[in-house]
Design a protein around this motif. Structure first.
Motif, mmCIF file in Angstrom:
data_model
loop_
_atom_site.group_PDB
_atom_site.id
_atom_site.type_symbol
_atom_site.label_atom_id
_atom_site.label_comp_id
_atom_site.label_asym_id
_atom_site.label_seq_id
_atom_site.Cartn_x
_atom_site.Cartn_y
_atom_site.Cartn_z
ATOM 1 N N TRP A 281 55.002 190.113 -7.901
ATOM 2 C CA TRP A 281 55.648 191.412 -8.079
ATOM 3 C C TRP A 281 54.766 192.541 -7.570
ATOM 4 C CZ3 TRP A 281 60.066 193.687 -8.509
ATOM 5 C CH2 TRP A 281 60.181 194.967 -9.059
ATOM 6 N N GLU A 282 53.486 192.501 -7.922
ATOM 7 C CA GLU A 282 52.568 193.532 -7.452
ATOM 8 C C GLU A 282 52.423 193.494 -5.929
ATOM 9 O OE1 GLU A 282 50.604 196.294 -8.330
ATOM 10 O OE2 GLU A 282 52.170 196.243 -9.837
ATOM 11 N N LYS A 283 52.398 192.288 -5.367
ATOM 12 C CA LYS A 283 52.353 192.180 -3.908
ATOM 13 C C LYS A 283 53.589 192.836 -3.285
ATOM 14 C CE LYS A 283 49.734 187.831 -3.620
ATOM 15 N NZ LYS A 283 49.845 186.385 -3.269
ATOM 16 N N THR A 284 54.742 192.625 -3.928
ATOM 17 C CA THR A 284 55.991 193.205 -3.427
ATOM 18 C C THR A 284 55.918 194.724 -3.429
ATOM 19 O OG1 THR A 284 57.333 191.328 -4.166
ATOM 20 C CG2 THR A 284 58.466 193.422 -3.864
ATOM 21 N N LEU A 285 55.497 195.311 -4.549
ATOM 22 C CA LEU A 285 55.460 196.768 -4.656
ATOM 23 C C LEU A 285 54.420 197.387 -3.733
ATOM 24 C CD1 LEU A 285 55.926 197.455 -8.480
ATOM 25 C CD2 LEU A 285 57.635 197.453 -6.669
ATOM 26 N N GLN A 286 53.374 196.640 -3.412
ATOM 27 C CA GLN A 286 52.327 197.164 -2.531
ATOM 28 C C GLN A 286 52.630 196.930 -1.049
ATOM 29 O OE1 GLN A 286 48.453 195.721 -3.780
ATOM 30 N NE2 GLN A 286 48.977 196.010 -5.929
ATOM 31 N N THR A 287 53.634 196.106 -0.751
ATOM 32 C CA THR A 287 54.004 195.843 0.632
ATOM 33 C C THR A 287 54.475 197.134 1.306
ATOM 34 O OG1 THR A 287 54.653 193.567 0.138
ATOM 35 C CG2 THR A 287 55.564 194.544 2.142
ATOM 36 N N THR A 288 54.057 197.352 2.522
ATOM 37 C CA THR A 288 54.425 198.579 3.231
ATOM 38 C C THR A 288 55.347 198.270 4.417
ATOM 39 O OG1 THR A 288 52.468 198.473 4.662
ATOM 40 C CG2 THR A 288 52.267 199.713 2.603
ATOM 41 N N TYR A 289 56.090 199.264 4.814
ATOM 42 C CA TYR A 289 56.943 199.194 5.997
ATOM 43 C C TYR A 289 57.008 200.595 6.593
ATOM 44 C CZ TYR A 289 60.480 201.413 3.068
ATOM 45 O OH TYR A 289 61.141 202.296 2.250
ATOM 46 N N ARG A 290 57.486 200.692 7.813
ATOM 47 C CA ARG A 290 57.564 202.004 8.464
ATOM 48 C C ARG A 290 58.860 202.692 8.064
ATOM 49 N NH1 ARG A 290 55.058 205.100 11.902
ATOM 50 N NH2 ARG A 290 56.192 206.480 13.333
ATOM 51 N N HIS A 291 58.724 203.831 7.408
ATOM 52 C CA HIS A 291 59.877 204.602 6.943
ATOM 53 C C HIS A 291 60.530 205.309 8.126
ATOM 54 C CE1 HIS A 291 62.222 207.508 4.627
ATOM 55 N NE2 HIS A 291 62.000 206.764 3.553
ATOM 56 N N LEU A 292 61.849 205.121 8.262
ATOM 57 C CA LEU A 292 62.541 205.627 9.446
ATOM 58 C C LEU A 292 62.607 207.154 9.492
ATOM 59 C CD1 LEU A 292 65.501 203.069 9.652
ATOM 60 C CD2 LEU A 292 63.373 203.095 10.976
ATOM 61 N N VAL A 293 62.618 207.788 8.314
ATOM 62 C CA VAL A 293 62.688 209.259 8.274
ATOM 63 C C VAL A 293 61.297 209.881 8.283
ATOM 64 C CG1 VAL A 293 63.458 211.254 6.943
ATOM 65 C CG2 VAL A 293 64.913 209.213 7.080
ATOM 66 N N LEU A 294 60.408 209.365 7.459
ATOM 67 C CA LEU A 294 59.059 209.927 7.360
ATOM 68 C C LEU A 294 58.182 209.555 8.545
ATOM 69 C CD1 LEU A 294 58.302 209.328 3.561
ATOM 70 C CD2 LEU A 294 59.200 211.386 4.666
ATOM 71 N N LYS A 295 58.571 208.494 9.273
ATOM 72 C CA LYS A 295 57.815 208.048 10.451
ATOM 73 C C LYS A 295 56.395 207.635 10.100
ATOM 74 C CE LYS A 295 61.342 209.181 13.044
ATOM 75 N NZ LYS A 295 62.251 208.136 13.559
ATOM 76 N N ARG A 296 56.235 207.045 8.940
ATOM 77 C CA ARG A 296 54.926 206.520 8.537
ATOM 78 C C ARG A 296 55.136 205.344 7.594
ATOM 79 N NH1 ARG A 296 53.670 208.217 3.314
ATOM 80 N NH2 ARG A 296 54.803 210.050 2.546
ATOM 81 N N SER A 297 54.068 204.618 7.335
ATOM 82 C CA SER A 297 54.155 203.456 6.454
ATOM 83 C C SER A 297 54.186 203.900 4.994
ATOM 84 C CB SER A 297 52.962 202.522 6.678
ATOM 85 O OG SER A 297 53.028 201.937 7.953
#
Length: 327
Positions: A281-297
């Motif tokens: 669960w903690e790994k899931t919440l800490q996983t990052t992706y590139r936000h399409l609006v903010l243009k950052r991870s």
């Protein structure tokens, strides 16, 4: 950056200067309070009023779980960011049937869309979910036609029943699901109950960092239940976070028979099982992706906070709320 701390051992919690002290039979652990956002307490832990006052002063939330891993409740310090203006707006939206129903629809629409996106991925892998997807498409089209929140919840219940009905196809015969509440009657229900509790408390912790009042929800009644807004927001994230976690740990064969216990009519996660799920669960919440609006991870924990900010903007009339969509 403060992080949640999960306590599985029994022992005692106390304060020493500006430090949280966890003392167990094995060791004494010192945790600088600035590094702790929440304490998840699964073991039998003793604490006193002085320690609670310390947590309230520092804004540390405590979440309590019983011996079976059931969520028992939270110590929620006095809201330090609550805005009288926003609380009034929340109440206005709740008391106005049309505005309340409009928001409730968004939560259900978001949850059903994420379920459909999840199932489309499974369909692409060759899973036989075509008829369920068709039914969910039909039910989703009816969300805008319901006239009461009660009708909306009934529709959402039918959709989830259909969704859970294909889990044996998705996970295999060993993991057949016949949805049950308390006590859970099989390992899948035990997993659902536990992961949903982790999601509810994670959202509650993020609400604490906003101007929102967790007691005023829109899909779920704001009645004698202490909190309801986190249950609303959880509808959007259950498929994206909790359900995907369950699929992942089962398909990787991480969970064994020894991770479950049977007591009376119920099946529960063992301590080893809870530790494993919490780690994932903690790994899931800490996983990052590139936000399409903010243009950052951004992480999925941050994504929950961003969802709440969108809700704030909706309530004050800046921008209509659109729920998170599973990538």
């Amino acid at each position: 950056m403060p992080k949640p701390v999960y306590v599985f051992s029994s022992g005692r919690l106390s304060r020493m200067s500006n430090t949280i002290v966890l003392e167990t039979e094995e060791r004494k652990r010192h945790l600088p309070v600035e590094q702790v956002s929440e304490l998840y307490l699964f073991g039998e832990v003793d604490l006193n009023k002085r320690f609670l006052e310390f947590c309230a002063q520092k804004g540390v939330l405590l979440h309590f779980f019983n011996r079976y891993g059931y969520y028992a409740g939270s110590f929620y310090p006095r809201e330090h960011l609550l805005s009288g203006y926003l609380t009034l707006k929340q109440a206005e939206h709740y008391l106005d049937p049309e505005r309340r129903l409009a928001l409730a629809r968004r939560f259900v629409e978001g949850g059903l869309e994420n379920i459909r996106r999840l199932l489309r991925k499974e369909e692409a892998k060759g899973k036989g979910v075509e008829s369920t997807l068709a039914l969910l498409e039909n039910l989703s089209a009816q969300v805008g036609e319901v006239r009461t929140v009660g009708e909306l919840m009934a529709l959402e219940g039918r959709a989830r029943e259909a969704y859970y009905g294909v889990w044996d196809e998705l996970l295999g015969e060993r993991w057949v699901l016949a949805r049950s509440r308390r006590p859970p009657r099989d390992p899948i229900n035990a997993l659902l109950s536990f992961t949903n509790s982790l999601l509810y408390t994670a959202i509650l912790a993020q609400i604490y960092q906003t101007h929102l009042d967790p007691r005023i929800g829109f899909l779920h009644e704001a009645n004698y239940r202490r909190h309801s807004l986190n249950l609303d927001v959880a509808e959007v994230f259950k498929p994206a976070l909790a359900d995907r976690l369950i699929f992942r740990v089962i398909r990787r064969d991480q969970l064994k028979s020894g991770h479950f216990l049977r007591e009376g009519n119920g099946v529960f996660l063992s301590e080893a099982g809870r530790r494993l799920v919490v780690e994932e669960w903690e790994k899931t919440l800490q996983t990052t992706y590139r936000h399409l609006v903010l243009k950052r991870s951004v992480s999925y924990r941050t994504t929950i906070r961003l969802e709440l900010y969108k809700l704030e903007r909706h309530l004050i009339g800046e921008q209509s709320y659109t729920p998170y969509r599973l990538r």
